[in-house]
Design a protein around this motif. Structure first.
Motif, short mmCIF file in Angstrom:
data_model
loop_
_atom_site.label_atom_id
_atom_site.label_comp_id
_atom_site.label_asym_id
_atom_site.label_seq_id
_atom_site.Cartn_x
_atom_site.Cartn_y
_atom_site.Cartn_z
N ASN A 1 44.97 41.62 44.90
CA ASN A 1 43.82 42.03 45.27
C ASN A 1 43.18 43.11 44.64
N ILE A 2 41.96 43.21 43.98
CA ILE A 2 41.65 44.13 43.00
C ILE A 2 40.11 44.57 43.49
N LYS A 3 39.93 44.45 44.63
CA LYS A 3 38.63 45.27 45.59
C LYS A 3 38.60 46.83 44.98
N GLN A 4 39.74 47.65 45.02
CA GLN A 4 39.73 48.88 44.52
C GLN A 4 39.48 49.06 43.07
N LEU A 5 40.09 48.17 42.36
CA LEU A 5 39.75 48.36 40.97
C LEU A 5 38.15 47.95 40.43
N GLU A 6 37.79 47.10 41.25
CA GLU A 6 36.39 46.68 40.83
C GLU A 6 35.34 47.80 41.22
N SER A 7 35.71 48.64 42.49
CA SER A 7 34.57 49.77 42.75
C SER A 7 34.89 50.82 41.82
#
Length: 306
Positions: A276-282
């Motif tokens: 899951n890359i939600k933190q990376l996208e942010s």
């Protein structure tokens, strides 16, 4: 010009860091194993006290594919644990404030279908085929957190990349990961005019793979924003491919025209480990190399150097 210590400078990630265009902005030291043995605590203490880098990027490690992990679980546990713990404790001792350690997607529990979030670490049973390596990386991630919580002046953090491939990868069958193993296997099959190539398992297991130069790009990106970087963060694509799809993609790049057969008696590891890359996208970064581009560059490297 900030001084950066890169451990594992002769490995795939380390060499991609050293060859990246952003490396020119820093004073980078990357001692060989002969100069600095990270498993010897006294040597690490002395080296860090002498050099006092502004940042440490910890890439060094005993790494390998499923065969190596199954054959040498004790070595994968203890060598990686010793290297990481010695480095972090010595850095803390001499007052080095910024450390970025590389983790692994094998730190996550097995048999998880949805995207793996950073909070899932230690929330389930590990995949047996790489348990030793995973336990070492998990311990290092917790040590980073404990040191940083103890003293807020210290920023000891970990990134968890998806599976990597690229230039300076290992292509020997005994130690290679998935993509270099496929590249070597299909090049050999093409040269030898083989009609069929073996795929371990049913080929339905899925892997998220990223070109190693893109990870180097992310690391330099993160150094400019190190205070904003979470204490642990996934770095990946947010998409994965089946083993069958990867064999087909490599075959196209290599020029292999034959077929495939599945050996269901061979180990396949985790069925799925999509990050899951939600933190990376942010955080504001994304990978820039397509699968086809990365495979072509890696195959070119293999043909020219291996």
């Amino acid at each position: 010009m900030k001084k950066i210590l890169v451990t594992g400078g002769s490995g795939m990630v380390g060499r991609n860091l050293l060859s990246h265009k952003e490396s020119e902005k820093f004073d980078i030291i990357a001692p060989s194993h002969g100069v600095l043995d990270l498993t010897i605590k006294r040597d690490v203490d002395e080296y860090l006290a002498d050099e006092m880098p502004d940042f440490i990027i910890h890439c060094a490690g005993l790494v390998g594919g499923i065969q190596a992990n199954l054959k040498y679980p004790l070595e994968f546990l203890m060598e990686n644990l010793d290297m990481g713990c010695n480095l972090l404790m010595s850095a803390r001792k001499v007052g080095i404030k910024n450390v970025l350690a590389l983790g692994s997607n094998c730190m996550y529990p097995k048999n998880i279908e949805e995207g793996l979030t950073e909070e899932m670490i230690l929330k389930g049973e590990l995949e047996e085929s790489n348990e030793g390596y995973a336990l070492a990386k998990i311990t290092i991630s917790k040590l980073c957190k404990i040191i940083s919580n103890e003293n807020k002046d210290y920023n000891y953090k970990m990134i968890v990349p998806c599976s990597l491939y690229g230039k300076w990868d290992k292509f020997s069958p005994e130690s290679s990961h998935l993509i270099p193993a496929i590249i070597k296997k299909l090049n050999d099959a093409r040269v030898n005019n083989e009609v069929n190539v073996e795929i371990w398992g049913d080929g339905l297991a899925r892997r998220e793979i990223m070109y190693a130069e893109d990870l180097a790009d992310f690391i330099y990106f993160s150094l400019d924003r190190f205070n904003e970087l979470p204490e642990i963060m996934n770095v990946g694509l947010g998409k994965d491919y089946s083993i069958n799809e990867l064999y087909s993609a490599v075959a196209k790049v290599v020029g292999y025209k034959g077929g495939f057969f599945h050996n269901l008696d061979r180990p396949v590891g985790m069925r799925k480990k999509l990050l899951n890359i939600k933190q990376l996208e942010s955080f504001g970064w994304q990978s820039g190399t397509s699968l086809e581009q990365g495979l072509k560059l890696t195959n070119d490297f293999y043909l020219s150097n291996i």
